[in-house]
Motif scaffolding. Structure first.
Motif, PDB file in Angstrom:
ATOM      1  N   LYS A 193       2.007  -5.457  -8.385  1.00  0.00           N
ATOM      2  CA  LYS A 193       1.900  -6.889  -8.712  1.00  0.00           C
ATOM      3  C   LYS A 193       0.597  -7.161  -9.462  1.00  0.00           C
ATOM      4  CE  LYS A 193       5.290  -8.702  -6.297  1.00  0.00           C
ATOM      5  NZ  LYS A 193       6.198  -9.618  -6.841  1.00  0.00           N
ATOM      6  N   ASN A 194      -0.473  -6.560  -8.953  1.00  0.00           N
ATOM      7  CA  ASN A 194      -1.777  -6.733  -9.575  1.00  0.00           C
ATOM      8  C   ASN A 194      -1.773  -6.198 -11.006  1.00  0.00           C
ATOM      9  OD1 ASN A 194      -4.792  -7.252  -9.328  1.00  0.00           O
ATOM     10  ND2 ASN A 194      -4.766  -5.095  -9.896  1.00  0.00           N
ATOM     11  N   CYS A 220       6.623   1.792  -1.822  1.00  0.00           N
ATOM     12  CA  CYS A 220       6.910   0.869  -2.914  1.00  0.00           C
ATOM     13  C   CYS A 220       8.117   1.354  -3.715  1.00  0.00           C
ATOM     14  CB  CYS A 220       5.689   0.759  -3.830  1.00  0.00           C
ATOM     15  SG  CYS A 220       5.949  -0.260  -5.277  1.00  0.00           S
ATOM     16  N   LYS A 252       0.076  -8.678 -13.211  1.00  0.00           N
ATOM     17  CA  LYS A 252      -0.601  -9.959 -13.362  1.00  0.00           C
ATOM     18  C   LYS A 252      -1.937  -9.835 -14.103  1.00  0.00           C
ATOM     19  CE  LYS A 252      -2.106 -13.749 -10.493  1.00  0.00           C
ATOM     20  NZ  LYS A 252      -2.679 -13.928  -9.165  1.00  0.00           N
ATOM     21  N   SER A 304       0.731  -4.354   0.849  1.00  0.00           N
ATOM     22  CA  SER A 304       1.753  -5.343   1.210  1.00  0.00           C
ATOM     23  C   SER A 304       2.898  -5.270   0.200  1.00  0.00           C
ATOM     24  CB  SER A 304       1.147  -6.750   1.237  1.00  0.00           C
ATOM     25  OG  SER A 304       0.612  -7.073  -0.021  1.00  0.00           O
ATOM     26  N   PHE A 305       4.063  -5.717   0.625  1.00  0.00           N
ATOM     27  CA  PHE A 305       5.250  -5.606  -0.225  1.00  0.00           C
ATOM     28  C   PHE A 305       5.942  -6.955  -0.368  1.00  0.00           C
ATOM     29  CE2 PHE A 305       4.592  -1.583   1.958  1.00  0.00           C
ATOM     30  CZ  PHE A 305       4.645  -0.673   0.911  1.00  0.00           C
ATOM     31  N   ASP A 306       6.586  -7.172  -1.524  1.00  0.00           N
ATOM     32  CA  ASP A 306       7.355  -8.412  -1.673  1.00  0.00           C
ATOM     33  C   ASP A 306       8.798  -8.173  -1.211  1.00  0.00           C
ATOM     34  OD1 ASP A 306       8.725  -7.108  -3.667  1.00  0.00           O
ATOM     35  OD2 ASP A 306       8.034  -8.392  -5.308  1.00  0.00           O
ATOM     36  N   GLU A 307       9.653  -9.180  -1.410  1.00  0.00           N
ATOM     37  CA  GLU A 307      11.019  -9.061  -0.878  1.00  0.00           C
ATOM     38  C   GLU A 307      11.814  -7.940  -1.552  1.00  0.00           C
ATOM     39  OE1 GLU A 307       9.620 -11.559  -2.378  1.00  0.00           O
ATOM     40  OE2 GLU A 307      10.808 -12.145  -4.125  1.00  0.00           O
ATOM     41  N   ASN A 308      11.366  -7.520  -2.726  1.00  0.00           N
ATOM     42  CA  ASN A 308      12.065  -6.416  -3.392  1.00  0.00           C
ATOM     43  C   ASN A 308      11.423  -5.063  -3.083  1.00  0.00           C
ATOM     44  OD1 ASN A 308      13.891  -8.182  -4.749  1.00  0.00           O
ATOM     45  ND2 ASN A 308      12.224  -8.672  -6.186  1.00  0.00           N
ATOM     46  N   CYS A 312       4.974  -3.222  -4.288  1.00  0.00           N
ATOM     47  CA  CYS A 312       3.682  -3.346  -3.600  1.00  0.00           C
ATOM     48  C   CYS A 312       2.685  -4.212  -4.371  1.00  0.00           C
ATOM     49  CB  CYS A 312       3.082  -1.970  -3.347  1.00  0.00           C
ATOM     50  SG  CYS A 312       2.254  -1.247  -4.757  1.00  0.00           S
ATOM     51  N   ASP A 313       1.597  -4.545  -3.713  1.00  0.00           N
ATOM     52  CA  ASP A 313       0.605  -5.423  -4.332  1.00  0.00           C
ATOM     53  C   ASP A 313      -0.178  -4.741  -5.456  1.00  0.00           C
ATOM     54  OD1 ASP A 313      -0.472  -3.869  -2.282  1.00  0.00           O
ATOM     55  OD2 ASP A 313      -2.134  -5.245  -1.941  1.00  0.00           O
TER      56      ASP A 313
END
Ligand SMILES: [Zn+2]
Length: 376
Positions: A31-32, A7, A35, A20-24, A27-28
């Motif tokens: 993100k969690n 990450c 959010k 899992s990773f986003d386009e940048n 990691c999740d």
């Protein structure tokens, strides 16, 4: 094999196999945090008011009783600081509960004594039957699963809950806290309390009956204890400013408490398990989730965390000593122990378990906001 990725914000990586990773490249877990956790972090002043309201309730419910709550003390910084908060800030009358699994380091035992004496509290120690403990722990090694700390964790947790219920102590104070635990270790390495799994592993590899070993399954814990006996868990460290370094300093200055390396290293077994077994056999280093939480909390930088990770988990010489010590204590030869360690990797899926049900329960908790960290 999945390509290695780490990450770009925290230090979690693909050794957490379901990450899992986003386009940048974020990691999740991060993100969690953004959010679900960050928006719910409350400002400090409100929290102290809330804590006082909770304390008042506990004091009132405990009127006329010998103790109004119970707390498990390991001698580590979290539980030691918790004892201080309970007595000096919450003005409670806790019973200090200590579980001796046979692995405690002297420094932890001394810390426990210092805290109990310094705060003038009562202490109860439950000594787990060593032969049963060793038989179960050896079974876990033979089962080749990652979570070698499960027997100890289970004994500590079950012993305390069973005792509290039996003695009608309604409030259990716990040292778990959001400020240091935003990122959970992946479930594959640290499954939740699964008694079915424990019993199946013991049935397959154990040699001795577990007749006194403390047990408490998810049903007893979630349903019977919580809803029938009305037991309540309280997390005081979420309501105070909890900076580990300051807490350690306070404990040291006031009680002569001594710090030791790494969060869970009060115990020879845990030190070896987290610092060697898990890293070498399964490629997972628990410092990753601890450091990632600290990054998200703004306590350290990602660079500092990476620097810490580049160093040994602990002294290689000490690792060899621990390995020999543990093998001897569990009654096997070091060569046999080495063979087990390099043997086939297994997971909870290889044994009978109720993880599906536990995960469902966890999902429901998340839905209702009881658990906000990533569980998977
Ligand atoms: Zn991350």
């Amino acid at each position: 094999m999945r390509k290695y990725q780490r990450c770009t914000r925290c230090v979690m990586d693909t050794s957490d196999t379901m990450i899992s990773f986003d386009e940048n490249g974020v990691c999740d877990h991060c993100k969690n945090f953004e959010k679900r956790i960050k928006p719910n972090l409350k400002p400090q002043e409100n929290k102290l008011e809330e804590l006082e309201a909770i304390s008042k309730g506990i004091r009132k419910a405990g009127k006329g009783k010998e103790y109004d709550c119970i707390l498990g003390l390991s001698g580590g910084v979290d539980s030691s600081y918790l004892a201080y908060v309970a007595k000096e800030i919450m003005h409670l009358r806790p019973l200090i509960y200590v579980v001796d699994t046979g692995w405690n380091l002297n420094v932890a035992v001394e810390n426990i004594e210092k805290i109990v004496k310094g705060l003038n509290l009562d202490m109860y120690t439950d000594v787990v039957n060593w032969k049963e403990m060793a038989d179960l722990q050896l079974s876990y090694f033979k089962a080749q699963v990652p979570f070698q700390d499960a027997p100890q964790d289970h004994a500590i947790f079950a012993s305390l809950y069973n005792y509290a219920t039996k003695n009608h102590i309604k409030y259990v104070l716990t040292g778990s806290n959001q400020s240091t635990e935003f990122v959970r270790p992946p479930l594959e390495f640290m499954p939740l309390n699964d008694l079915r799994l424990l019993k199946d592993i013991h049935k397959k590899f154990g040699k001795r009956k577990l007749s006194t070993f403390p047990m408490c399954g998810i049903f007893k814990y979630r349903l019977l204890y919580r809803y029938i006996y009305g037991m309540k868990r309280v997390f005081p460290l979420d309501y105070v400013v909890y900076d580990k370094e300051n807490a350690e300093k306070l404990l040291h200055d006031r009680f002569g408490w001594t710090r030791y390396e790494n969060k869970h290293y009060e115990n020879v077994f845990t030190r070896f398990y987290e610092g060697y077994y898990l890293v070498n056999k399964f490629g997972y280093d628990t410092r990753k989730n601890v450091l990632s939480s600290q990054i998200l909390a703004g306590m350290i930088s990602r660079e500092e965390a990476l620097n810490i990770l580049s160093k040994n988990t602990y002294d290689p010489e000490q690792i060899e000593q621990d390995k020999e010590y543990i093998a001897k204590k569990l009654g096997i030869k070091k060569e046999e122990f080495d063979k087990i360690i390099v043997g086939e990797k297994k997971s909870w899926k290889d044994y009978k378990n109720v993880m599906k049900l536990i995960l469902l329960g966890a999902k429901i908790c998340k839905l209702f906001g009881i658990e906000s960290r990533n569980l998977r």
